[in-house]
Structures are given as structure tokens and as C-alpha cells.
Motif scaffolding. Structure first.
Motif, PDB file in Angstrom:
ATOM      1  N   HIS A 147       0.828  -1.213   0.000  1.00 46.82           N
ATOM      2  CA  HIS A 147       0.000   0.000   0.000  1.00 46.82           C
ATOM      3  C   HIS A 147       0.860   1.261   0.000  1.00 46.82           C
ATOM      4  N   ARG A 148       1.982   1.232   0.737  1.00 45.21           N
ATOM      5  CA  ARG A 148       2.861   2.404   0.810  1.00 45.21           C
ATOM      6  C   ARG A 148       3.497   2.748  -0.529  1.00 45.21           C
ATOM      7  N   LEU A 149       3.588   1.783  -1.442  1.00 40.05           N
ATOM      8  CA  LEU A 149       4.224   2.010  -2.735  1.00 40.05           C
ATOM      9  C   LEU A 149       3.270   2.598  -3.769  1.00 40.05           C
ATOM     10  N   LEU A 150       1.984   2.621  -3.453  1.00 37.50           N
ATOM     11  CA  LEU A 150       1.007   3.154  -4.401  1.00 37.50           C
ATOM     12  C   LEU A 150       1.093   4.673  -4.489  1.00 37.50           C
ATOM     13  N   HIS A 151       0.649   5.212  -5.612  1.00 38.97           N
ATOM     14  CA  HIS A 151       0.526   6.666  -5.764  1.00 38.97           C
ATOM     15  C   HIS A 151      -0.488   7.166  -4.740  1.00 38.97           C
ATOM     16  N   PRO A 152      -0.273   8.354  -4.153  1.00 34.10           N
ATOM     17  CA  PRO A 152      -1.196   8.863  -3.123  1.00 34.10           C
ATOM     18  C   PRO A 152      -2.663   8.840  -3.527  1.00 34.10           C
ATOM     19  N   SER A 153      -2.964   9.108  -4.795  1.00 35.31           N
ATOM     20  CA  SER A 153      -4.362   9.102  -5.225  1.00 35.31           C
ATOM     21  C   SER A 153      -4.972   7.701  -5.139  1.00 35.31           C
ATOM     22  N   ASN A 154      -4.157   6.662  -5.355  1.00 30.74           N
ATOM     23  CA  ASN A 154      -4.645   5.294  -5.219  1.00 30.74           C
ATOM     24  C   ASN A 154      -4.664   4.842  -3.768  1.00 30.74           C
ATOM     25  N   ARG A 155      -3.704   5.310  -2.962  1.00 28.24           N
ATOM     26  CA  ARG A 155      -3.708   4.970  -1.536  1.00 28.24           C
ATOM     27  C   ARG A 155      -4.988   5.443  -0.866  1.00 28.24           C
ATOM     28  N   GLY A 181       6.130 -10.302  17.253  1.00 31.33           N
ATOM     29  CA  GLY A 181       5.991 -10.691  15.854  1.00 31.33           C
ATOM     30  C   GLY A 181       5.851  -9.450  14.984  1.00 31.33           C
ATOM     31  N   ASP A 182       5.507  -9.658  13.733  1.00 36.21           N
ATOM     32  CA  ASP A 182       5.342  -8.550  12.791  1.00 36.21           C
ATOM     33  C   ASP A 182       3.862  -8.201  12.656  1.00 36.21           C
ATOM     34  N   ILE A 183       3.566  -6.910  12.805  1.00 37.45           N
ATOM     35  CA  ILE A 183       2.196  -6.448  12.616  1.00 37.45           C
ATOM     36  C   ILE A 183       2.024  -6.041  11.156  1.00 37.45           C
ATOM     37  N   MET A 184       0.989  -6.549  10.525  1.00 39.13           N
ATOM     38  CA  MET A 184       0.728  -6.219   9.135  1.00 39.13           C
ATOM     39  C   MET A 184      -0.717  -5.759   8.997  1.00 39.13           C
ATOM     40  N   GLU A 185      -0.889  -4.611   8.364  1.00 41.51           N
ATOM     41  CA  GLU A 185      -2.229  -4.123   8.067  1.00 41.51           C
ATOM     42  C   GLU A 185      -2.698  -4.743   6.748  1.00 41.51           C
ATOM     43  N   LEU A 186      -3.960  -5.123   6.707  1.00 32.30           N
ATOM     44  CA  LEU A 186      -4.560  -5.665   5.497  1.00 32.30           C
ATOM     45  C   LEU A 186      -5.512  -4.620   4.928  1.00 32.30           C
ATOM     46  N   LEU A 187      -5.358  -4.339   3.647  1.00 31.19           N
ATOM     47  CA  LEU A 187      -6.198  -3.352   2.982  1.00 31.19           C
ATOM     48  C   LEU A 187      -6.777  -3.950   1.714  1.00 31.19           C
ATOM     49  N   THR A 188      -7.819  -3.293   1.209  1.00 32.25           N
ATOM     50  CA  THR A 188      -8.407  -3.727  -0.056  1.00 32.25           C
ATOM     51  C   THR A 188      -8.748  -2.516  -0.897  1.00 32.25           C
ATOM     52  N   PHE A 189      -8.987  -2.765  -2.158  1.00 34.86           N
ATOM     53  CA  PHE A 189      -9.394  -1.740  -3.110  1.00 34.86           C
ATOM     54  C   PHE A 189     -10.773  -2.160  -3.594  1.00 34.86           C
ATOM     55  N   ASP A 190     -11.804  -1.502  -3.082  1.00 33.49           N
ATOM     56  CA  ASP A 190     -13.173  -1.912  -3.398  1.00 33.49           C
ATOM     57  C   ASP A 190     -13.496  -1.634  -4.861  1.00 33.49           C
ATOM     58  N   MET A 191     -14.133  -2.624  -5.489  1.00 33.85           N
ATOM     59  CA  MET A 191     -14.468  -2.510  -6.906  1.00 33.85           C
ATOM     60  C   MET A 191     -15.915  -2.926  -7.122  1.00 33.85           C
ATOM     61  N   ASP A 192     -16.636  -2.150  -7.888  1.00 33.73           N
ATOM     62  CA  ASP A 192     -17.965  -2.546  -8.360  1.00 33.73           C
ATOM     63  C   ASP A 192     -17.761  -3.080  -9.771  1.00 33.73           C
ATOM     64  N   ILE A 193     -17.408  -4.368  -9.848  1.00 29.17           N
ATOM     65  CA  ILE A 193     -17.012  -4.952 -11.124  1.00 29.17           C
ATOM     66  C   ILE A 193     -18.149  -4.930 -12.135  1.00 29.17           C
TER      67      ILE A 193
END
Length: 202
Positions: A147-155, A181-193
């Protein structure tokens, strides 16, 4: 594979019923650094955005059921559609896991069969994200490092789904700190396919 290739990615191998697809990132590790925590990844050529767009395009393509079933015999087609009639969504469904990290690229196998592939904890986490899409009922899950590597508009268009603790293999099970341990956030990109598919056809 053709969609991924058109956006600069590479289809690497099959992992069970899944595909390992990769985009090479830019290495911003300072010269003389040993890597590790000092190793930074960057997507100066929008590789993360291309990977995300590939997933969106793949989900759009999967919506077109006729492409996948038109070559089937009438009996096989009817049997398949009857079997899946209670399931929502297209005939072919895939979950996608997006993660960014370091990996070793090389040839693995023997003199009789060699596969060029990637081996690392990052690959395992991408597989974990892909398999977790079933648990969360989503088409796509991405890690916070991707997620951190995405362009700000996509983030800004991404939605946080969960935050998990990943225990490292070398952690002692008797460790006094259960939160180690390692904490990892899970994110999604919602799509109305369905809406996307209608827009493509209009």
C-alpha cells in the motif's frame, strides 16, 4: 498472464491453483548497506499501481462468463452452471494478494527439471494474502508494505480491513510476550465490477 505482461509484470509459476506474478521494484538500499531493515523498496516506475491496475483488469475480464464456457459442450456447460447456480458472481473467481518485499531469484530443481522462481518470506506472505481473500470475502487483499508504494491518489481509495500479528518461524512458542511478531495491516481496493463491466460495454 497477458494482462500482467501488458503492465510490465511477469508470470512466474503456479502455486497450486494460484499464480505467482511479479513486478521488479527499485532498490533504494544505501550503498554498502547489508540490507535488512535498512533496505528500502520504491516504485519509481509506478510498479505497484500497475500491479493494482492489473488486478482490476483481471477481475473485469473474469466477469465475462461466455469467454470461459463457450468452448464447453452443452452438457458440461449445463452441469457446471447448475452446480454453481447458488453462488454469486462470475463462473471463474480468483482472489488476489498483493505484497512487496525482498526475494531471491534463481533456478531451483535438478538437472532434469529446473524452475526459475522467487523464494522468500515475501512470497509466502503474498500467498497468505491470496488465500485470506476467501476468509474476508474479498477479491483482493494487499499488505501495508504494498500500500505504501502506491501513488497517493490510489492509496486514498484503499480501505483498511484488518490488522494482524504474524509470528515469525524462529519465535519461541514459550516467548513471554504474546504480541511478539510482525504487525501487518490488510487493505483492499473496493471494486464494483459489474458497473465497471457495463462501462466497458457502453
Amino acid at each position: 498472464h497477458s494482462i500482467v505482461h501488458s503492465y510490465g509484470g511477469s508470470a512466474n509459476k503456479n502455486v497450486g491453483d494460484a499464480f505467482l506474478l511479479s513486478w521488479l521494484l527499485d532498490d533504494d538500499t544505501p550503498s554498502g548497506s547489508g540490507g535488512g531493515s535498512e533496505a528500502l523498496l520504491s516504485a519509481q516506475n509506478n510498479q505497484a499501481d500497475k500491479a493494482l491496475l492489473s488486478v482490476v483488469r483481471i477481475c473485469m475480464a473474469l466477469q465475462h462468463d461466455d469467454y470461459y464456457i463457450e468452448a464447453m459442450s452443452d452438457g458440461a456447460r449445463d452441469a457446471l452452471l447448475t452446480k454453481l447456480k447458488g453462488r454469486k458472481g462470475p463462473v471463474v473467481q480468483m482472489g488476489c494478494g498483493l505484497h512487496a518485499g525482498k526475494a531471491v531469484q534463481g533456478a531451483i530443481g535438478s538437472q532434469r527439471k529446473i524452475d526459475a522462481t522467487y523464494v522468500s518470506e515475501a512470497v509466502e506472505r503474498a500467498e497468505f494474502l491470496e488465500s485470506s481473500t476467501k476468509k474476508y470475502g474479498l477479491k483482493m487483499l494487499m499488505s501495508d508494505s504494498f500500500h505504501r508504494l502506491l501513488h497517493p491518489s490510489n492509496r486514498r481509495r484503499c480501505r483498511k480491513v484488518d490488522q494482524i500479528l504474524i509470528k515469525n518461524d524462529d519465535d519461541d512458542e514459550s516467548d513471554e510476550d504474546p504480541m511478539h511478531g510482525d504487525i501487518m495491516e490488510l487493505l483492499t481496493f473496493d471494486m464494483d465490477i459489474e458497473a465497471l463491466w457495463k462501462n466497458v460495454n457502453s
